[in-house]
Design a protein around this motif. Structure first.
Motif, PDB file in Angstrom:
ATOM      1  N   LEU A  54      26.775  59.934  67.398  1.00 27.72           N
ATOM      2  CA  LEU A  54      25.532  60.093  68.373  1.00 27.72           C
ATOM      3  C   LEU A  54      26.042  60.177  69.673  1.00 27.72           C
ATOM      4  CD1 LEU A  54      22.515  58.325  66.678  1.00 27.72           C
ATOM      5  CD2 LEU A  54      22.756  60.891  66.914  1.00 27.72           C
ATOM      6  N   HIS A  55      26.701  58.846  69.928  1.00 30.62           N
ATOM      7  CA  HIS A  55      27.552  58.810  71.336  1.00 30.62           C
ATOM      8  C   HIS A  55      28.480  60.008  71.731  1.00 30.62           C
ATOM      9  CE1 HIS A  55      28.802  56.556  74.851  1.00 30.62           C
ATOM     10  NE2 HIS A  55      30.077  56.765  74.468  1.00 30.62           N
ATOM     11  N   GLY A  56      29.266  60.544  70.449  1.00 33.14           N
ATOM     12  CA  GLY A  56      30.114  61.650  70.762  1.00 33.14           C
ATOM     13  C   GLY A  56      29.263  62.734  71.399  1.00 33.14           C
ATOM     14  N   ALA A  57      28.007  63.187  70.495  1.00 32.64           N
ATOM     15  CA  ALA A  57      27.348  64.280  70.619  1.00 32.64           C
ATOM     16  C   ALA A  57      26.490  64.218  72.259  1.00 32.64           C
ATOM     17  CB  ALA A  57      26.078  64.328  69.758  1.00 32.64           C
ATOM     18  N   SER A  58      26.198  62.880  72.590  1.00 31.59           N
ATOM     19  CA  SER A  58      25.784  62.610  73.900  1.00 31.59           C
ATOM     20  C   SER A  58      26.486  62.972  75.209  1.00 31.59           C
ATOM     21  CB  SER A  58      25.269  61.330  74.158  1.00 31.59           C
ATOM     22  OG  SER A  58      25.195  60.986  75.527  1.00 31.59           O
ATOM     23  N   GLY A  59      27.904  62.848  74.914  1.00 33.02           N
ATOM     24  CA  GLY A  59      29.022  63.058  75.758  1.00 33.02           C
ATOM     25  C   GLY A  59      29.344  64.485  75.900  1.00 33.02           C
ATOM     26  N   GLY A  60      29.161  65.239  74.546  1.00 33.93           N
ATOM     27  CA  GLY A  60      29.199  66.581  74.295  1.00 33.93           C
ATOM     28  C   GLY A  60      28.336  67.446  75.175  1.00 33.93           C
ATOM     29  N   LEU A  61      27.269  66.970  75.051  1.00 29.70           N
ATOM     30  CA  LEU A  61      25.986  67.596  75.784  1.00 29.70           C
ATOM     31  C   LEU A  61      26.199  67.703  77.264  1.00 29.70           C
ATOM     32  CD1 LEU A  61      22.958  66.597  73.448  1.00 29.70           C
ATOM     33  CD2 LEU A  61      23.638  68.886  73.996  1.00 29.70           C
ATOM     34  N   SER A  62      26.529  66.510  77.622  1.00 34.05           N
ATOM     35  CA  SER A  62      26.861  66.331  79.088  1.00 34.05           C
ATOM     36  C   SER A  62      28.000  67.191  79.690  1.00 34.05           C
ATOM     37  CB  SER A  62      27.204  64.958  79.474  1.00 34.05           C
ATOM     38  OG  SER A  62      27.536  64.566  80.727  1.00 34.05           O
ATOM     39  N   ALA A  67      21.289  73.738  81.878  1.00 39.47           N
ATOM     40  CA  ALA A  67      22.082  72.696  82.452  1.00 39.47           C
ATOM     41  C   ALA A  67      21.371  71.219  82.267  1.00 39.47           C
ATOM     42  CB  ALA A  67      22.857  72.695  83.708  1.00 39.47           C
ATOM     43  N   GLU A  68      20.219  71.415  83.075  1.00 36.56           N
ATOM     44  CA  GLU A  68      19.216  70.119  83.090  1.00 36.56           C
ATOM     45  C   GLU A  68      18.670  69.802  81.760  1.00 36.56           C
ATOM     46  OE1 GLU A  68      17.651  66.754  84.903  1.00 36.56           O
ATOM     47  OE2 GLU A  68      19.106  68.584  85.955  1.00 36.56           O
ATOM     48  N   GLU A  69      18.476  70.607  80.845  1.00 41.48           N
ATOM     49  CA  GLU A  69      17.919  70.382  79.519  1.00 41.48           C
ATOM     50  C   GLU A  69      19.002  69.806  78.912  1.00 41.48           C
ATOM     51  OE1 GLU A  69      16.360  73.888  77.460  1.00 41.48           O
ATOM     52  OE2 GLU A  69      15.190  74.474  79.305  1.00 41.48           O
ATOM     53  N   TYR A  70      20.305  70.343  79.050  1.00 36.33           N
ATOM     54  CA  TYR A  70      21.635  69.503  78.361  1.00 36.33           C
ATOM     55  C   TYR A  70      21.773  67.881  78.620  1.00 36.33           C
ATOM     56  CZ  TYR A  70      23.335  74.086  76.880  1.00 36.33           C
ATOM     57  OH  TYR A  70      23.322  75.534  76.271  1.00 36.33           O
ATOM     58  N   ARG A  71      21.542  67.998  79.910  1.00 36.81           N
ATOM     59  CA  ARG A  71      21.611  66.411  80.494  1.00 36.81           C
ATOM     60  C   ARG A  71      20.592  65.690  80.130  1.00 36.81           C
ATOM     61  NH1 ARG A  71      25.811  66.754  83.489  1.00 36.81           N
ATOM     62  NH2 ARG A  71      26.396  68.644  84.864  1.00 36.81           N
ATOM     63  N   SER A 131      21.145  64.970  76.297  1.00 41.06           N
ATOM     64  CA  SER A 131      22.302  63.928  76.488  1.00 41.06           C
ATOM     65  C   SER A 131      22.074  62.571  76.525  1.00 41.06           C
ATOM     66  CB  SER A 131      23.479  64.175  77.450  1.00 41.06           C
ATOM     67  OG  SER A 131      24.393  63.346  77.530  1.00 41.06           O
ATOM     68  N   GLY A 132      20.919  62.191  77.563  1.00 46.55           N
ATOM     69  CA  GLY A 132      20.470  60.976  77.681  1.00 46.55           C
ATOM     70  C   GLY A 132      19.768  60.263  76.569  1.00 46.55           C
ATOM     71  N   LYS A 133      18.994  61.284  75.615  1.00 48.03           N
ATOM     72  CA  LYS A 133      18.131  60.956  74.703  1.00 48.03           C
ATOM     73  C   LYS A 133      18.993  60.667  73.526  1.00 48.03           C
ATOM     74  CE  LYS A 133      14.098  64.098  76.156  1.00 48.03           C
ATOM     75  NZ  LYS A 133      13.555  65.308  75.837  1.00 48.03           N
ATOM     76  N   VAL A 134      19.994  61.554  73.349  1.00 48.21           N
ATOM     77  CA  VAL A 134      20.827  61.206  72.303  1.00 48.21           C
ATOM     78  C   VAL A 134      21.532  60.093  72.345  1.00 48.21           C
ATOM     79  CG1 VAL A 134      22.986  61.923  70.842  1.00 48.21           C
ATOM     80  CG2 VAL A 134      20.925  63.637  71.552  1.00 48.21           C
ATOM     81  N   GLY A 135      22.200  59.849  73.689  1.00 49.64           N
ATOM     82  CA  GLY A 135      22.601  58.509  74.184  1.00 49.64           C
ATOM     83  C   GLY A 135      21.808  56.975  73.952  1.00 49.64           C
ATOM     84  N   LYS A 136      20.736  57.438  74.056  1.00 50.82           N
ATOM     85  CA  LYS A 136      19.559  56.367  73.674  1.00 50.82           C
ATOM     86  C   LYS A 136      19.502  56.144  72.208  1.00 50.82           C
ATOM     87  CE  LYS A 136      16.639  56.540  77.804  1.00 50.82           C
ATOM     88  NZ  LYS A 136      15.558  56.807  78.556  1.00 50.82           N
ATOM     89  N   MET A 137      19.306  57.268  71.465  1.00 52.37           N
ATOM     90  CA  MET A 137      19.471  57.051  69.818  1.00 52.37           C
ATOM     91  C   MET A 137      20.822  56.456  69.521  1.00 52.37           C
ATOM     92  SD  MET A 137      18.184  60.653  68.365  1.00 52.37           S
ATOM     93  CE  MET A 137      18.303  61.891  69.728  1.00 52.37           C
ATOM     94  N   SER A 138      21.678  56.653  70.226  1.00 57.03           N
ATOM     95  CA  SER A 138      23.139  55.821  69.550  1.00 57.03           C
ATOM     96  C   SER A 138      22.958  54.399  69.961  1.00 57.03           C
ATOM     97  CB  SER A 138      24.164  56.334  70.681  1.00 57.03           C
ATOM     98  OG  SER A 138      25.468  55.725  70.276  1.00 57.03           O
ATOM     99  N   ASP A 139      22.293  54.157  71.182  1.00 56.42           N
ATOM    100  CA  ASP A 139      22.163  52.766  71.355  1.00 56.42           C
ATOM    101  C   ASP A 139      21.254  52.114  70.375  1.00 56.42           C
ATOM    102  OD1 ASP A 139      23.805  53.045  73.675  1.00 56.42           O
ATOM    103  OD2 ASP A 139      22.457  53.387  75.164  1.00 56.42           O
ATOM    104  N   THR A 140      20.185  52.752  70.135  1.00 53.81           N
ATOM    105  CA  THR A 140      19.092  51.897  69.126  1.00 53.81           C
ATOM    106  C   THR A 140      19.721  51.970  67.822  1.00 53.81           C
ATOM    107  OG1 THR A 140      17.217  53.091  70.229  1.00 53.81           O
ATOM    108  CG2 THR A 140      16.867  52.561  68.234  1.00 53.81           C
TER     109      THR A 140
END
Length: 95
Positions: A7-15, A67-71, A74-83
């Protein structure tokens, strides 16, 4: 299997995709600007020029929206990774 690291990697990929899209739009704007007035100054050229300008404006607006949707994603997937990581750590602590 989904892991917090995937999930962390996917977040970075979206960003990264958002960054790439923005860079490509800048390059496209530059390329199109370099063409100058391709439609001419007559009635047909003025009409096509107006349509062309409108289409390019909408294209660039949509690219910025994407681009804004991707960002945002990315933040949502990053939060999922943290959770996911926190839950995984809690399970390991309990074991």
């Amino acid at each position: 299997m989904v892991s917090h690291s995937s999930l962390h990697g996917a977040s970075g990929g979206l960003s990264g995709a958002a960054d790439d899209l923005e860079e490509e739009v800048v390059a496209l704007r530059t390329d199109l600007s370099g063409l100058g007035d391709i439609w001419g100054h007559g009635l047909l050229g003025a009409t096509l020029g107006d349509v062309d300008t409108s289409l390019k404006r909408r294209l660039f607006e949509r690219c910025a929206e994407l681009a804004e949707e991707y960002r945002g994603s990315s933040g949502k997937v990053g939060k999922m990774s943290d959770t996911h990581h926190a839950a995984e750590s809690e399970i390991m602590r309990q074991i």
